[in-house]
Design an enzyme around this catalytic site. Structure first.
Site, mmCIF file in Angstrom:
data_model
loop_
_atom_site.group_PDB
_atom_site.id
_atom_site.type_symbol
_atom_site.label_atom_id
_atom_site.label_comp_id
_atom_site.label_asym_id
_atom_site.label_seq_id
_atom_site.Cartn_x
_atom_site.Cartn_y
_atom_site.Cartn_z
ATOM 1 N N TYR A 52 0.847 -1.198 0.000
ATOM 2 C CA TYR A 52 0.000 0.000 0.000
ATOM 3 C C TYR A 52 0.877 1.240 0.000
ATOM 4 O O TYR A 52 1.836 1.309 0.755
ATOM 5 C CB TYR A 52 -0.904 0.032 1.235
ATOM 6 N N LYS A 227 -0.731 0.704 -25.083
ATOM 7 C CA LYS A 227 -1.032 0.631 -26.520
ATOM 8 C C LYS A 227 0.285 0.750 -27.289
ATOM 9 O O LYS A 227 1.129 -0.120 -27.134
ATOM 10 C CB LYS A 227 -2.090 1.670 -26.869
#
Ligand SMILES: *Cc1c(COP(=O)(O)O)cnc(C)c1O
Length: 415
Positions: A52, A227
């Site tokens: 965390y 991408k």
């Protein structure tokens, strides 16, 4: 006792194994997909998933953050170097989260945004009624020109003047032409509007100088990292220094909780890879491959929206060759032959988005495997044969075998 995934959960293990085979044995033409390096995969599959780290480097709400601080700072510094950005936030979980954080940073519900609609090649997060961007803000759309298929900057200018939007978004998911970010920023700034440039698709081209960069001109630039950039699934925001604080607090605590540190590590590795000279060669080859693929598709009788491509993708209008074949049926026939594409609506679409009349084809993933011009010519031929015989089992199976053979010569970087 250490137990392997295979021992603990055979169902998930075997689905992953099958997915490895699927990825290996198909020609991946989905313009938004790619294959990461094994280094990126290793970072994303690391123990960082246990940590965390709410907050930002050296300003965390949890102890034990000394190592993740190093990693997030590396990701930030490398992204700044790669894009020449003043400020970078690498925490957005996705491209959509990045856009939502920008909106949260500068807009109030009811504020006006001027955007390109999904039907015209934009993205859901650019004001679609079923996305929060369309629910919270007043949306006005500019379009692509009916005659040319290209973004209508004149219409954008008229609408900006008439409507006084607070923010103009520019960027697309299915648009094959170079985008003039400088012109958009001039239009916006002349009317007192801010600009969000969403380079989710073309980030790799922008990073290597093969597409005009919006970073010098636009207040906000968002991107995905998975991408053309070839990194892990995720998002990123770049902005001018004056908006740094607003952006950081819009990401956390505004719209997200703890950052995905394993993914941020993957982003850091991706940016390092993208800074190497080989990455520019790769992006160059993506563009060359898309140009040849488009040329071959046109030679086979298909109409490409806008008449061609400047980037990594093209939108094929199927109707010129197969009047009654829908995008959906074309997608299924190609999938049966191990060629993966997605159907796409085309400008002035006459069918529903579920059927559609177009296919979106992109070359980032096949180029990662090392395919070049010669293979693009072969792929165009495969597509033509399949789409001309979409229900002929023996033709489809013949092409499928050819596809598997071709793929065997181009191993994936990450298996
Ligand atoms: C892919 C894409 C996004 C969203 O990315 P996700 O990671 O899927 O949320 C945003 N904008 C554009 C233009 C895109 O193409």
């Amino acid at each position: 006792m250490l137990q392997s995934l295979k021992e603990i959960d055979f169902a998930v293990f075997s689905a992953i194994e099958k997915e490895k085979i699927r990825q290996k044995e198909q020609i991946e033409l989905i313009a938004s997909e790619n294959f990461v390096s094994s280094a990126v995969l290793e970072a994303v599959g690391s123990v960082l998933t246990n940590k965390y780290a709410e907050g930002y480097p050296r300003r965390r709400y949890y102890g034990g953050c000394e190592n993740v601080d190093v990693i997030e700072q590396l990701a930030i510094d490398r992204a700044k170097q790669l894009f020449g950005a003043e400020h970078v936030n690498v925490q957005p979980h996705s491209g959509s989260q990045a856009n939502s954080a920008v909106y949260t940073a500068v807009l109030k519900p009811g504020d006006k945004i001027l955007t390109l609609s999904l039907e015209n090649g934009g993205h859901l997060t650019h004001g679609h009624p079923k996305n929060t961007s369309g629910m919270l803000y007043k949306v006005i759309h500019y379009n692509v020109s009916v005659a040319t298929g290209r973004i209508d900057y004149d219409q954008m200018k008229l609408l900006a003047k008439a409507e006084h939007p607070k923010l103009i978004t520019i960027g697309a998911s299915a648009y094959s032409r170079a985008i003039d970010f400088k012109l958009v920023s001039e239009i916006a700034h002349s009317q007192g509007a801010l600009v969000l440039a969403d380079i989710a698709h073309i980030a790799g081209l922008v990073a290597t100088g093969l597409h005009q960069s919006p970073v010098p001109y636009c207040e906000f630039v968002t991107t995905t990292t998975h991408k053309t950039l070839r990194g892990p699934r995720g998002g990123m925001i770049m902005c001018k220094e004056e908006f740094a604080k607003a952006i950081d607090s819009a990401v956390f605590p505004g719209t997200q909780g703890g950052p995905l540190m394993h993914v941020i590590a993957g982003k850091a590795v991706c940016f390092l890879e993208a800074l190497r000279p080989e990455f520019k060669q790769y992006q160059n080859q993506i563009i060359k491959n898309a140009a040849i693929l488009a040329e071959q598709m046109i030679a086979n009788g298909y109409h490409i929206v806008t008449g061609g491509t400047d980037n990594h993708l093209m939108l094929v209008d199927l109707r010129t060759v197969h009047e009654s074949l829908t995008g959906k049926d074309a997608e299924v026939a190609l999938e049966n032959a191990n060629i993966t594409v997605n159907r796409n609506v085309i400008p002035n679409e006459t069918r529903s988005p579920l059927l559609a009349s177009g296919l979106r084809l992109g070359t980032p993933a096949v180029t990662t495997r090392g395919m070049k011009e010669k293979e693009m010519v072969q792929i165009a031929e495969f597509i033509k044969v399949v789409l001309s015989n979409p229900n002929d089992k023996s033709t489809i199976s013949d092409i499928k075998h050819k596809v598997v053979d071709l793929c065997a010569k181009f191993p994936l970087p990450c298996q």
